[in-house]
Design an enzyme around this catalytic site. Structure first.
Site, PDB file in Angstrom:
ATOM      1  N   ARG A  89       0.825  -1.204   0.000  1.00 42.68           N
ATOM      2  CA  ARG A  89       0.000   0.000   0.000  1.00 42.68           C
ATOM      3  C   ARG A  89       0.861   1.257   0.000  1.00 42.68           C
ATOM      4  NH1 ARG A  89      -3.939  -2.457   4.617  1.00 42.68           N
ATOM      5  NH2 ARG A  89      -5.470  -3.496   3.257  1.00 42.68           N
ATOM      6  N   ARG A 114      -7.206   2.804  14.263  1.00 42.04           N
ATOM      7  CA  ARG A 114      -6.800   3.463  13.009  1.00 42.04           C
ATOM      8  C   ARG A 114      -7.839   4.489  12.574  1.00 42.04           C
ATOM      9  NH1 ARG A 114      -3.448  -0.887   9.362  1.00 42.04           N
ATOM     10  NH2 ARG A 114      -2.656  -2.146  11.081  1.00 42.04           N
ATOM     11  N   CYS A 131       4.563 -12.193   2.761  1.00 42.25           N
ATOM     12  CA  CYS A 131       3.284 -11.492   2.709  1.00 42.25           C
ATOM     13  C   CYS A 131       3.430  -9.999   2.937  1.00 42.25           C
ATOM     14  CB  CYS A 131       2.302 -12.085   3.712  1.00 42.25           C
ATOM     15  SG  CYS A 131       2.824 -11.961   5.434  1.00 42.25           S
TER      16      CYS A 131
END
Length: 331
Positions: free
Chosen positions: A129, A152, A241
């Site tokens: 991202r 968040r 990952c």
């Protein structure tokens, strides 16, 4: 009364929510009660950046130890956080139907990501991202963050950050309500992590046949085919990952279409490939540079899907993807 089936799960609200969905489905299939067994993983206690502590497997290791030790009967993982190598003695017994695989940007005023002003702050801890933000919103500043979904979101509502990027599936499973404005990012321009939106139901290979059969009833074939391709690409690239790469596959009739992109960490360079191939191995269409690939063995669609993933990975490596993927994050 039969003994309950014990489902090992992380203690986070999201992990418990998605485990609860699986538990309810399994209770309906098996006629047995499913009991959640909360387990604390390193990823839940170590608040350092995933890029610093090596995100590969930090959520899964403790859960798997509990499974081997008999503390629970099966596990539910977010598939995008699960290493591609399954330990000997364990098996992915089911991959339930995938939810929305897209990313979502959340802001106070609905400003699209690409229109964020210079100095705007975007929170995310994902290298993929981060690279994508650098490409789409080059004026924005990326802030490396950890924490649960609520924390968040609070950092945006409080004004500490101007935006955060989260997985649509996580927001959906939590049923999270927020006054923040959402921008769904299309997969064509913003592909997401291998396995995003999917869950993995894992158990011991020597589990009772009754349990294996019940878990198999949770499996969605199209989801398993798609994530098999995606994770084979990840494995073929020797990437973890937390690597700055994306892969998303979709089953369309008898064929499967996959889009994959590998990014430089700063987003300045990317290598992409779109491939569509028949699940029985018959060549249909390939878009992108590089040489054609050998047809996969059509005897088994899962084998064909896995071979397609490895083929895509080889083509990406031929185009220089190895220079963009950190070997320190290997699966």
């Amino acid at each position: 009364m039969s003994t309950p089936i014990r489902l090992g799960t992380r203690r986070s609200a999201l992990a418990q929510a998605q485990s609860g969905h699986v538990a309810a489905a399994l209770e309906k299939l098996s006629g047995r009660r499913v009991e959640l067994v909360p387990i604390t993983s390193e990823g839940d206690t170590n608040r350092a950046s995933l890029s610093e502590i090596g995100g590969q497997g930090i959520f899964a290791t403790r859960l798997r130890e509990a499974l081997f030790a008999g503390e629970c009967d099966f596990l539910v993982h977010s598939l995008k956080d699960l290493p591609t190598a399954v330990p000997e003695g364990l098996v992915i017994a089911a991959t339930p139907k995938r939810e929305d695989p897209r990313d979502v940007v959340l802001t106070r005023d609905g400003t699209p990501l690409h229109e964020l002003r210079s100095g705007s702050t975007v929170g995310t801890g994902s290298p993929r991202r981060i690279a994508q933000v650098h490409r789409r919103a080059p004026k924005a500043e990326v802030v490396d963050i950890r924490g649960n979904v609520d924390s968040r979101l609070t950092r945006v509502t409080s004004g500490e950050l101007d935006a955060v990027i989260l997985a649509a599936a996580g927001l959906s499973r939590l049923g999270a309500e927020t006054p923040l404005r959402r921008e769904e990012l299309g997969l064509a321009e913003w592909p997401t992590a291998p396995g995003q939106g999917s869950l993995a139901v894992e158990t011991r290979a020597d589990a009772p046949e009754e349990l294996l059969a019940a878990l198999a009833g949770l499996d969605d074939t199209d989801t398993r085919l798609a994530i098999t391709v995606e994770r084979a690409i990840l494995q073929g690239l020797d990437a973890g990952c937390q690597a700055p790469m994306a892969a998303h596959a979709v089953v369309e009739g008898s064929s499967i279409r996959v889009r994959t992109v590998v990014y430089a960490a700063d987003g300045g360079r990317r290598i992409g490939l779109d491939v569509t191939e028949d699940l029985n191995g018959e060549y249909i269409r390939r878009n992108g540079s590089g040489n054609g690939a050998d047809a996969a063995d059509g005897a088994d669609p899962m084998h064909a899907a896995r071979e397609l993933g490895f083929t895509v990975a080889r083509r990406l490596l031929d185009q220089g993807a190895a220079g963009l993927v950190s070997r320190e994050q290997s699966s």
